[in-house]
Design a protein around this motif. Sequence first.
Motif, PDB file in Angstrom:
ATOM      1  N   ASP A   1      61.659 -31.437  -5.055  1.00 45.51           N
ATOM      2  CA  ASP A   1      62.362 -31.880  -6.258  1.00 45.51           C
ATOM      3  C   ASP A   1      62.114 -33.348  -6.598  1.00 45.51           C
ATOM      4  OD1 ASP A   1      63.425 -29.354  -6.581  1.00 45.51           O
ATOM      5  OD2 ASP A   1      65.312 -29.835  -5.554  1.00 45.51           O
ATOM      6  N   ASP A   2      61.754 -34.154  -5.605  1.00 44.80           N
ATOM      7  CA  ASP A   2      61.590 -35.582  -5.864  1.00 44.80           C
ATOM      8  C   ASP A   2      60.231 -35.943  -6.452  1.00 44.80           C
ATOM      9  OD1 ASP A   2      60.097 -35.086  -3.613  1.00 44.80           O
ATOM     10  OD2 ASP A   2      60.828 -36.807  -2.475  1.00 44.80           O
ATOM     11  N   LEU A   3      59.378 -34.968  -6.706  1.00 43.04           N
ATOM     12  CA  LEU A   3      58.073 -35.238  -7.312  1.00 43.04           C
ATOM     13  C   LEU A   3      58.241 -35.260  -8.836  1.00 43.04           C
ATOM     14  CD1 LEU A   3      55.738 -33.069  -5.056  1.00 43.04           C
ATOM     15  CD2 LEU A   3      56.439 -35.450  -4.763  1.00 43.04           C
ATOM     16  N   THR A   4      58.861 -36.326  -9.313  1.00 41.62           N
ATOM     17  CA  THR A   4      59.285 -36.389 -10.713  1.00 41.62           C
ATOM     18  C   THR A   4      58.115 -36.487 -11.693  1.00 41.62           C
ATOM     19  OG1 THR A   4      59.603 -38.773 -10.471  1.00 41.62           O
ATOM     20  CG2 THR A   4      61.526 -37.368 -10.128  1.00 41.62           C
ATOM     21  N   HIS A   5      57.051 -37.159 -11.306  1.00 39.12           N
ATOM     22  CA  HIS A   5      55.897 -37.263 -12.211  1.00 39.12           C
ATOM     23  C   HIS A   5      55.251 -35.897 -12.407  1.00 39.12           C
ATOM     24  CE1 HIS A   5      56.429 -41.536 -11.822  1.00 39.12           C
ATOM     25  NE2 HIS A   5      56.187 -41.496 -10.526  1.00 39.12           N
ATOM     26  N   LEU A   6      55.171 -35.142 -11.330  1.00 37.86           N
ATOM     27  CA  LEU A   6      54.632 -33.790 -11.415  1.00 37.86           C
ATOM     28  C   LEU A   6      55.531 -32.912 -12.275  1.00 37.86           C
ATOM     29  CD1 LEU A   6      52.513 -31.711 -10.466  1.00 37.86           C
ATOM     30  CD2 LEU A   6      53.947 -31.300  -8.448  1.00 37.86           C
ATOM     31  N   ALA A   7      56.831 -33.076 -12.137  1.00 28.65           N
ATOM     32  CA  ALA A   7      57.778 -32.284 -12.924  1.00 28.65           C
ATOM     33  C   ALA A   7      57.639 -32.581 -14.415  1.00 28.65           C
ATOM     34  CB  ALA A   7      59.202 -32.554 -12.455  1.00 28.65           C
ATOM     35  N   CYS A   8      57.476 -33.851 -14.760  1.00 31.63           N
ATOM     36  CA  CYS A   8      57.303 -34.223 -16.168  1.00 31.63           C
ATOM     37  C   CYS A   8      56.009 -33.655 -16.726  1.00 31.63           C
ATOM     38  CB  CYS A   8      57.326 -35.744 -16.313  1.00 31.63           C
ATOM     39  SG  CYS A   8      58.955 -36.488 -16.078  1.00 31.63           S
ATOM     40  N   TRP A   9      54.943 -33.748 -15.942  1.00 35.64           N
ATOM     41  CA  TRP A   9      53.670 -33.158 -16.370  1.00 35.64           C
ATOM     42  C   TRP A   9      53.824 -31.660 -16.582  1.00 35.64           C
ATOM     43  CZ3 TRP A   9      51.241 -29.334 -13.553  1.00 35.64           C
ATOM     44  CH2 TRP A   9      49.974 -28.927 -14.022  1.00 35.64           C
ATOM     45  N   HIS A  10      54.470 -30.986 -15.641  1.00 37.64           N
ATOM     46  CA  HIS A  10      54.607 -29.537 -15.740  1.00 37.64           C
ATOM     47  C   HIS A  10      55.378 -29.146 -16.988  1.00 37.64           C
ATOM     48  CE1 HIS A  10      56.363 -25.523 -14.752  1.00 37.64           C
ATOM     49  NE2 HIS A  10      55.104 -25.310 -14.421  1.00 37.64           N
ATOM     50  N   ALA A  11      56.442 -29.884 -17.294  1.00 39.34           N
ATOM     51  CA  ALA A  11      57.213 -29.587 -18.501  1.00 39.34           C
ATOM     52  C   ALA A  11      56.362 -29.787 -19.754  1.00 39.34           C
ATOM     53  CB  ALA A  11      58.452 -30.476 -18.547  1.00 39.34           C
ATOM     54  N   ALA A  12      55.555 -30.838 -19.757  1.00 29.66           N
ATOM     55  CA  ALA A  12      54.743 -31.143 -20.935  1.00 29.66           C
ATOM     56  C   ALA A  12      53.652 -30.105 -21.154  1.00 29.66           C
ATOM     57  CB  ALA A  12      54.136 -32.541 -20.801  1.00 29.66           C
ATOM     58  N   VAL A  13      52.908 -29.753 -20.103  1.00 33.20           N
ATOM     59  CA  VAL A  13      51.811 -28.793 -20.294  1.00 33.20           C
ATOM     60  C   VAL A  13      52.347 -27.380 -20.504  1.00 33.20           C
ATOM     61  CG1 VAL A  13      50.075 -30.177 -19.094  1.00 33.20           C
ATOM     62  CG2 VAL A  13      51.450 -28.542 -17.798  1.00 33.20           C
ATOM     63  N   SER A  14      53.518 -27.094 -19.959  1.00 35.56           N
ATOM     64  CA  SER A  14      54.126 -25.775 -20.175  1.00 35.56           C
ATOM     65  C   SER A  14      54.606 -25.615 -21.609  1.00 35.56           C
ATOM     66  CB  SER A  14      55.300 -25.575 -19.218  1.00 35.56           C
ATOM     67  OG  SER A  14      54.866 -25.549 -17.865  1.00 35.56           O
ATOM     68  N   ALA A  15      54.862 -26.734 -22.278  1.00 32.15           N
ATOM     69  CA  ALA A  15      55.318 -26.686 -23.663  1.00 32.15           C
ATOM     70  C   ALA A  15      54.173 -26.515 -24.661  1.00 32.15           C
ATOM     71  CB  ALA A  15      56.099 -27.952 -23.997  1.00 32.15           C
TER      72      ALA A  15
END
Length: 203
Positions: free
Chosen positions: A183-197
Motif C-alpha cells: 500500500d505504501d507504493l504511492t507513486h505506483l498507485a497514482c500511475w495505475h489509477a492514471a493508466v487505468s483511466a
Amino acid sequence: MILYDYPGGPNPRRVRIFLAEKGIAVPMETVDIMTRRNRQPDFLEKNPTGGIPILELDDGTCISESVAICRYFEELHPEPPLFGTGAKQRAIVEMWLRRVELNLMVPIGMVWVHGHPLTAKLIRQIPEAAAQNRVRAAMGYKLLNDQLAENEFIAGDAYSVVDAVALATYDFGAGLVGVPPEDDLTHLACWHAAVSARPSATA
C-alpha cells in the motif's frame, strides 16, 4: 489478418491495450485455453509453444509473443510512437520492457504456476517457489514505484508499450494471482489509477 486472443490472459491484453492506444482495429478470434484448444495439433502449427496471442497474417505467417506483435504494428503505424523516438528513447523503452518482464511478470507467473489452485490441477506445484517469487514480485513493484517517483510514465514522460505491458501485468498479479503491491507504493498507485483511466485500459 486475424489476432488469436484470450480475454482473461495478461499477454493478449497487452496487445489489445497497445492496439487501442494506436487506434487500430484487428479481427479477433477467441481461443478457449481452458478446453486446451491452444494445445491441439492444428493450433500448435501456428505457435509450437501453444501460447496466446498469435497474429496470423494474410500470407499465413504467424507472429507470436505479445511484444513482437506490438512491434509489427508499430512499424506499420508509427504514430503515435509507443516504442520511443530516437536511439536513446527507444533504448530506454526496451530497457524498461525487460525490467517489467524479468522483475514483475516472471515472478508473478511463477506464483501463478506454483501457488494458485487452478494450476494445481495441471502441474506438481512447489510452494517454496511461490513464496520466493512473491518476494521477487514485491521487489519488482518497488522498482517501478521508484522510477515513477520522478516520471509520469514508466519509460519517461510519454505513454509507451511499457505502460501497456505493466498495466496488464499489474492487474493480473493483483487480481487473479493474488500478488498486489504494498500500500505504501504511492507513486505506483497514482500511475495505475492514471493508466487505468485511459480508454485503452478497457480494450
